[in-house]
Every structure is written in structure tokens, then in C-alpha cells.
Design a protein around this motif. Structure first.
Motif, PDB file in Angstrom:
ATOM      1  N   ALA A 166       1.230  -1.147  -0.060  1.00  9.63           N
ATOM      2  CA  ALA A 166       0.056  -0.170   0.286  1.00  9.63           C
ATOM      3  C   ALA A 166       0.466   0.979  -0.143  1.00  9.63           C
ATOM      4  N   SER A 167       0.465   2.371  -0.502  1.00  9.77           N
ATOM      5  CA  SER A 167       1.397   3.712  -0.322  1.00  9.77           C
ATOM      6  C   SER A 167       1.612   3.806   0.640  1.00  9.77           C
ATOM      7  N   GLY A 168       2.687   4.247   1.592  1.00  6.64           N
ATOM      8  CA  GLY A 168       3.378   4.606   2.418  1.00  6.64           C
ATOM      9  C   GLY A 168       2.962   6.533   3.091  1.00  6.64           C
ATOM     10  N   GLU A 169       2.641   6.520   4.411  1.00  9.70           N
ATOM     11  CA  GLU A 169       2.668   7.864   4.811  1.00  9.70           C
ATOM     12  C   GLU A 169       3.622   8.459   4.634  1.00  9.70           C
ATOM     13  N   HIS A 170       4.490   8.498   4.099  1.00 11.15           N
ATOM     14  CA  HIS A 170       5.866   8.646   4.258  1.00 11.15           C
ATOM     15  C   HIS A 170       5.715   9.929   2.785  1.00 11.15           C
ATOM     16  N   VAL A 171       6.134   8.938   1.431  1.00 10.36           N
ATOM     17  CA  VAL A 171       6.291   9.594   0.371  1.00 10.36           C
ATOM     18  C   VAL A 171       4.369   9.768  -0.104  1.00 10.36           C
ATOM     19  N   GLN A 172       3.870   9.622   0.620  1.00 11.11           N
ATOM     20  CA  GLN A 172       2.345  10.092   0.347  1.00 11.11           C
ATOM     21  C   GLN A 172       2.607  11.584   0.356  1.00 11.11           C
ATOM     22  N   LYS A 173       2.641  12.657   1.057  1.00 10.72           N
ATOM     23  CA  LYS A 173       3.150  13.747   1.505  1.00 10.72           C
ATOM     24  C   LYS A 173       3.402  14.174  -0.001  1.00 10.72           C
ATOM     25  N   MET A 174       3.722  13.215  -1.301  1.00  7.65           N
ATOM     26  CA  MET A 174       4.568  13.723  -2.616  1.00  7.65           C
ATOM     27  C   MET A 174       3.357  14.650  -3.345  1.00  7.65           C
ATOM     28  N   HIS A 188       3.499  24.836   5.121  1.00  9.09           N
ATOM     29  CA  HIS A 188       4.493  26.573   5.131  1.00  9.09           C
ATOM     30  C   HIS A 188       4.742  25.665   3.377  1.00  9.09           C
ATOM     31  N   ASP A 189       5.043  24.134   3.098  1.00  5.78           N
ATOM     32  CA  ASP A 189       4.985  23.846   1.693  1.00  5.78           C
ATOM     33  C   ASP A 189       3.800  23.626   0.102  1.00  5.78           C
ATOM     34  N   ASP A 190       3.859  24.014   0.010  1.00  3.97           N
ATOM     35  CA  ASP A 190       2.207  24.021  -0.828  1.00  3.97           C
ATOM     36  C   ASP A 190       2.427  22.871  -2.204  1.00  3.97           C
ATOM     37  N   PHE A 191       4.318  22.486  -2.524  1.00  4.27           N
ATOM     38  CA  PHE A 191       4.851  21.614  -3.603  1.00  4.27           C
ATOM     39  C   PHE A 191       4.009  20.180  -3.357  1.00  4.27           C
ATOM     40  N   SER A 192       3.642  19.790  -4.261  1.00  2.63           N
ATOM     41  CA  SER A 192       2.533  18.765  -4.587  1.00  2.63           C
ATOM     42  C   SER A 192       3.033  18.021  -6.187  1.00  2.63           C
ATOM     43  N   LEU A 193       2.840  16.447  -5.975  1.00  2.00           N
ATOM     44  CA  LEU A 193       3.532  15.428  -7.242  1.00  2.00           C
ATOM     45  C   LEU A 193       2.554  16.103  -8.190  1.00  2.00           C
TER      46      LEU A 193
END
Length: 214
Positions: free
Chosen positions: A78-86, A93-98
Motif C-alpha cells: 500500500a502507499s506509505g505515509e511518508h511518500v504519500q506527502k508528495m 508551509h510547503d505547497d509543493f505537489s506531485l
């Protein structure tokens, strides 16, 4: 409630890979270094799962080990919680989005492989279809990786070994890939190797992420 997942591999020049590195590499490392994730990976290597058509049969008490192995694999892929942040955004404070800062910048269809499925994880079907021995040859962690052009060239031989099949091996892998494809949709057994070969030929890097879209 169902989910929709996406596994993507996109090609970029090294300058862009460099801008992604401080954002994505720590997230991949956090996924890889999680002790529960490592335990699940090791269990899958020790106990590869049988034909997926048997997974949903009722498990009795005598089959608890098989049920535990299945649940462990489902959690691993399943997708992990860390990479999911991408995909979700790293922080307030960071609006960067995959979606907008990586995928939307890809201008050519040949520069991205993306497999989107409802109630399924493309990475899960891919891993089960190729098995742990082949998956061990792939860089990164569970479909997540960030490679410069030189790293793409260096890893290509291993990826060729992982995803190169004899006709019999290909048929066996296809038999264990349960995803449904449209006529114009690339299989998880084809897209990753195509992207590696193309990126190596074009001297470009690769970004791979497995996330839950919604």
C-alpha cells in the motif's frame, strides 16, 4: 470506502531530479528504514504468496499463518505515509505537489508511465506478478525511487534482469497480474522497463512514486 491509487514513473533532466532530491529522497528513506516495513519485506521474501485467486478464500485457524502473510504483503504494497506527502503536500508551509509540480510538467506521453486503478494498488499487482527475487533487483523502495541519468544507466542491467521474461515466464507473470487494462493502457509488466530503457537512451533521470490519489 474505496481508494484510487497511482503508480507513476516519469523521466526528467538531471536539474529537475536535483530539485526533487531533497524533497523525495528523505521520504523514501523513511519508508525503507521503518522497522515494520522491513519486517514485511523480509516476510514476503521468505513466504511468497500463492495464486492471488486463493487469497480471499475463508481462512480457518489452521491457515492463520497464510492470512498473516497476506495481510503483511497488503500493508507492504500500500502507499506509505511518508511518500504519500508528495501527493498530499509536505506541510502547511510547503505547497509543493506531485500532481502540479511533477506530473503536470510532463509534456510527452512517452515521458511517463502511470497506472491508476480504483480499489487496487498497481504496485501490489506488479510485485506479486514478478515475485520477490525480481523485485529485489529494482532500486528504491516499493516502487518509489529517484535516479539521476547516471544512476538510470547503472541500474538498467539489473532492471533488465528483473523485467526480462522468457515467453513462459511472461505468461506466468501475466497470470498473476490481476489489473484490468484498456486497449491504450500500458501494463505494469511493460511500462517500467520501457521507461528505464528510454531514459537511459535519452540521458535522463527517473522519478517513481506509488501514492493514493483519493
Amino acid at each position: 470506502m474505496g481508494i484510487t491509487s497511482a503508480w507513476s514513473i516519469s523521466a526528467h533532466n538531471d536539474d529537475f531530479i536535483g530539485t526533487l532530491a531533497p524533497r523525495l529522497l528523505p521520504l523514501i528513506a523513511a519508508e525503507r528504514d521503518d522497522p515494520f516495513a522491513r519486517e514485511r519485506w523480509d516476510r514476503w521474501c521468505r513466504e511468497p504468496l500463492p495464486d492471488y485467486r486463493t487469497w480471499w478464500e475463508p481462512f480457518g485457524r489452521s491457515c492463520q499463518r497464510e492470512a498473516d502473510s497476506l495481510n503483511s504483503f497488503l500493508e507492504l504494497t500500500a502507499s506509505g505515509e511518508h511518500v504519500q506527502k508528495m501527493y498530499d503536500g509536505l506541510s502547511p508551509h510547503d505547497d509543493f505537489s506531485l500532481l502540479t509540480d511533477v506530473w503536470d510538467l510532463v509534456t510527452g506521453a512517452e515521458d511517463i508511465f502511470i497506472s491508476v486503478h480504483s480499489k487496487e494498488f498497481a504496485l501490489r499487482s506488479f510485485f506479486h506478478a514478478i515475485g520477490p527475487d525480481r523485485a529485489l533487483l529494482l532500486p528504491g523502495w516499493c516502487g518509489n525511487f529517484l535516479l539521476t541519468s547516471s544512476e538510470v544507466r547503472e541500474t538498467l542491467p539489473a532492471v533488465e534482469r528483473a523485467l526480462g521474461f522468457t515467453p513462459k515466464e511472461r505468461a506466468e507473470a501475466e497470470n498473476q497480474d490481476w489489473l484490468a487494462y484498456h486497449d491504450d493502457e500500458e501494463s505494469v509488466l511493460d511500462g517500467p522497463l520501457r521507461m528505464w530503457r528510454q531514459a537511459a537512451a535519452d540521458a535522463r533521470g527517473l522519478c517513481g512514486v506509488s501514492v493514493t490519489v483519493y
